[in-house]
Design an enzyme around this catalytic site. Structure first.
Site, PDB file in Angstrom:
ATOM      1  N   SER A 271       0.844  -1.191   0.000  1.00  0.00           N
ATOM      2  CA  SER A 271       0.000   0.000   0.000  1.00  0.00           C
ATOM      3  C   SER A 271       0.888   1.252   0.000  1.00  0.00           C
ATOM      4  O   SER A 271       1.657   1.460  -0.937  1.00  0.00           O
ATOM      5  CB  SER A 271      -0.962  -0.025   1.187  1.00  0.00           C
TER       6      SER A 271
ATOM      7  N   ASP B  46     -16.757 -15.292 -13.902  1.00  0.00           N
ATOM      8  CA  ASP B  46     -15.921 -16.251 -13.194  1.00  0.00           C
ATOM      9  C   ASP B  46     -15.195 -17.212 -14.132  1.00  0.00           C
ATOM     10  O   ASP B  46     -14.000 -17.483 -13.973  1.00  0.00           O
ATOM     11  CB  ASP B  46     -16.811 -17.035 -12.217  1.00  0.00           C
TER      12      ASP B  46
ATOM     13  N   ASP C 265     -11.533 -17.630 -17.121  1.00  0.00           N
ATOM     14  CA  ASP C 265     -10.212 -18.261 -17.040  1.00  0.00           C
ATOM     15  C   ASP C 265     -10.287 -19.772 -17.166  1.00  0.00           C
ATOM     16  O   ASP C 265      -9.283 -20.471 -17.000  1.00  0.00           O
ATOM     17  CB  ASP C 265      -9.524 -17.893 -15.728  1.00  0.00           C
TER      18      ASP C 265
ATOM     19  N   VAL D  97     -12.429 -21.893 -15.385  1.00  0.00           N
ATOM     20  CA  VAL D  97     -12.962 -22.645 -14.255  1.00  0.00           C
ATOM     21  C   VAL D  97     -13.847 -21.737 -13.404  1.00  0.00           C
ATOM     22  O   VAL D  97     -13.569 -20.550 -13.242  1.00  0.00           O
ATOM     23  CB  VAL D  97     -11.816 -23.227 -13.392  1.00  0.00           C
TER      24      VAL D  97
ATOM     25  N   ASP E  53      -8.708  -5.649  -5.457  1.00  0.00           N
ATOM     26  CA  ASP E  53      -8.403  -4.544  -4.540  1.00  0.00           C
ATOM     27  C   ASP E  53      -9.541  -3.535  -4.533  1.00  0.00           C
ATOM     28  O   ASP E  53      -9.946  -3.000  -5.571  1.00  0.00           O
ATOM     29  CB  ASP E  53      -7.098  -3.869  -4.981  1.00  0.00           C
TER      30      ASP E  53
ATOM     31  N   HIS F   7      -7.103  -5.689  -0.951  1.00  0.00           N
ATOM     32  CA  HIS F   7      -5.991  -4.767  -0.732  1.00  0.00           C
ATOM     33  C   HIS F   7      -4.980  -5.329   0.261  1.00  0.00           C
ATOM     34  O   HIS F   7      -5.268  -5.453   1.454  1.00  0.00           O
ATOM     35  CB  HIS F   7      -6.513  -3.416  -0.247  1.00  0.00           C
TER      36      HIS F   7
END
Length: 536
Positions: free
Chosen positions: A202, A269, A272, A274, A427, A463
């Site tokens: 951060s 979802d 990619d 899967v 994030d 994050h």
């Protein structure tokens, strides 16, 4: 001519160039934790106000998954020489505390600087784990305590910006902590560290990038997670979600925002290969929230059923698109579709049943104290035109002091430095696409960037940690191997960290994160095993 004290060591060269000097330690003081041992410390353009050294027994529990953590699996206590150095810059109204901790009997010959978070430049407590693992370590308060409000140090008695303290926080004190830490290491052990590292997430990630950009000889290796770079752009952009609530005059309950996020994740979802509750290719996610208007949602917190509203869909679309100019052109990136909308889009309905947004504290501080120089300013009076004007003011006035987005890392490269950056794609505070933007600009500036600076995306990670995705808790080990063994990380090992509320039987999923621009893609096999995924 360099003093023979520094020899040919990279760290010693940095100290000499900065004017840091320490006398050759007497044999009688070497390894002795007394103020006299560290009395020779000096800084250019500064006066040492006080030195305090004490022997302490520092404890550390076993952990491998904390912000700024080292991959330690040990626990117990270690005897440490804890040194506090208080100093003032000449002609400036500042007082800075730097902490240097030195393991008494188990030094591994390395030094590490530890980063901060939010407005916190650094803390002494962050040094516990590195010294336990044998590192000499340093951190700094940057001229203000961790608990101090922004207005107490960023504004002077006349209400004007205290530019010197902003510089201390942004860069100066962090650089000086490295110099003091290495010099104190030299005085205590009789030799400079063979290797010096930075570790931060951060704000600590921003500090790491700042060091590579502005002080390229301080550290051999830098680990910079979820970096708060592009500060002058992304911090005001954090106020875009609350502003959208005000513009829409609608303050969606958390369950409504969580439902929209869950629907986006469900839609994107499997991009990619899967379905596992993680969006690994957010750039391909084309979910349109207007398609779920009217869908019923069960709000467990209020034990009621609501329908997703048109305004909640408009809000989500605006947050995903990001802040813009009046002509529709982009000011900054939005959140990814799977990032929690409630992070920057919180609300408070406790006042007489009337709801209002609760902006993230960094955005509030920046908009009021820094840009408006009025900590008491009512943000509800800021409209779109005011926001855009303040945004451009942020770029104009603060880009050079805290933006931390200079793409020229060639001096860091030429000094032999290595940097690893990772960023959670989920994030909710520091915009993931901002790090992609920076890395692309570095790559455009220097096609050799992969030789010394690698960026890894962490699908499903929030994050600096959290979320269902793969957290790269061993990133520091990979950095050390790159610096000391020349073993460049082609992937970054990571694993999931089940939340405390989850079942003890929840499997730990493992994966090897991919260097950007490659993406983690499922091929076949057990989704909990790293061998089931490739970088494509």
């Amino acid at each position: 001519m360099l003093s023979p004290l520094f020899g040919g060591c990279r760290g010693g060269l940095a100290l000499a160039l900065l004017g840091i000097s320490v006398a050759e330690p007497l044999r009688s003081t070497k390894g002795v934790c007394t103020d006299a041992t560290f009395a020779p410390l000096t800084l250019p353009n500064a006066n040492i106000v006080s030195l305090d050294s004490v022997i302490a027994h520092t404890a550390w529990p076993a952990s491998s998954d904390l912000i700024n953590a080292f991959p330690s699996t040990k626990n117990g206590t270690v005897e440490v020489c804890q040194v506090t150095i208080k100093y003032k810059h000449r002609g400036q109204n500042d007082t800075i505390n730097t902490w240097v901790w030195l393991p008494v009997t188990s030094w591994n010959g390395r030094f590490v600087g530890m980063g901060g978070s939010g407005w916190v430049t650094g803390t002494a407590s962050s040094l516990a784990q590195p010294v336990f693992d044998g590192y000499s370590a340093a951190s700094t308060d940057g001229g203000h305590s961790a608990s101090a409000s922004l207005q107490s140090w960023a504004l002077d008695s006349n209400g004007d910006l205290n530019w010197k303290l902003l510089e201390d926080f942004s860069s100066v004190a962090v650089d000086e902590a490295a110099s003091l830490g290495k010099a104190a290491t030299r005085l205590f052990y009789g030799s400079l560290p063979k290797y010096s590292y930075w570790n931060g997430c951060s704000t600590g990630g921003r500090q790491g990038h700042m060091l590579a950009q502005e002080f390229p000889t301080q550290y051999d290796g830098i680990l910079a997670g979820s970096p708060a770079i592009n500060w002058d752009e992304f911090i005001p952009a954090q106020y875009w979600p609350p502003l959208m609530m005000q513009e829409l005059n609608y303050y969606p309950p958390p369950c409504e925002l969580e439902a929209i996020t869950d629907l986006a994740i469900s839609t994107c979802d499997e991009l990619d290969g899967v379905k596992d509750g993680i969006v690994a290719l957010p750039g391909l996610c084309q979910f349109d929230p207007s398609t779920v208007i009217g869908k019923e949602v069960n709000c467990a917190d209020t034990n009621s059923i609501i329908k997703l509203s048109e305004k909640s869909a408009q809000f989500a679309a605006a947050v995903w698109s990001g802040a813009n100019n009046s002509d529709g052109s982009s000011l900054w990136y939005g959140l990814t579709h799977d990032a929690p909308l409630t992070g920057l889009g919180g609300i408070d309905c406790s006042s007489s049943g009337k709801c209002k947004p609760t902006p993230f504290f960094l955005a509030t501080d920046w908009m009021t104290t820094i840009l408006s120089r009025d900590p008491s300013r009512d943000l509800s009076t800021i409209g779109l035109q005011d926001f855009r004007r303040l945004f451009h003011t942020s770029l104009k006035k603060f880009g050079s002091i805290i933006g931390t987005r200079n793409p020229d890392l060639t001096k860091f490269r030429d000094a032999g430095g290595k940097m690893i950056t990772w960023h959670g794609m989920k994030d909710q505070y520091a915009f993931y696409n901002g790090t992609i933007d920076y890395y692309d600009r570095v790559r455009d500036f220097d096609a050799r960037v992969h030789d010394y600076y690698r960026f890894f995306s962490a699908p499903g990670v929030e994050h600096c940690g959290g979320g269902p995705g793969w957290f790269p808790g061993n990133g520091f080990d990979a950095l050390v191997d790159w610096v000391e063994k020349g073993k460049a990380p082609d992937t970054l090992f990571a694993h999931t960290i089940p939340a405390a509320a989850e079942s003890a039987s929840t499997p730990i999923r493992k994966a090897n994160l991919c260097p950007y621009p490659k993406v983690l893609t499922y091929v076949k096999g057990n989704i909990n095993k790293s061998s089931s995924f490739i970088c494509r």
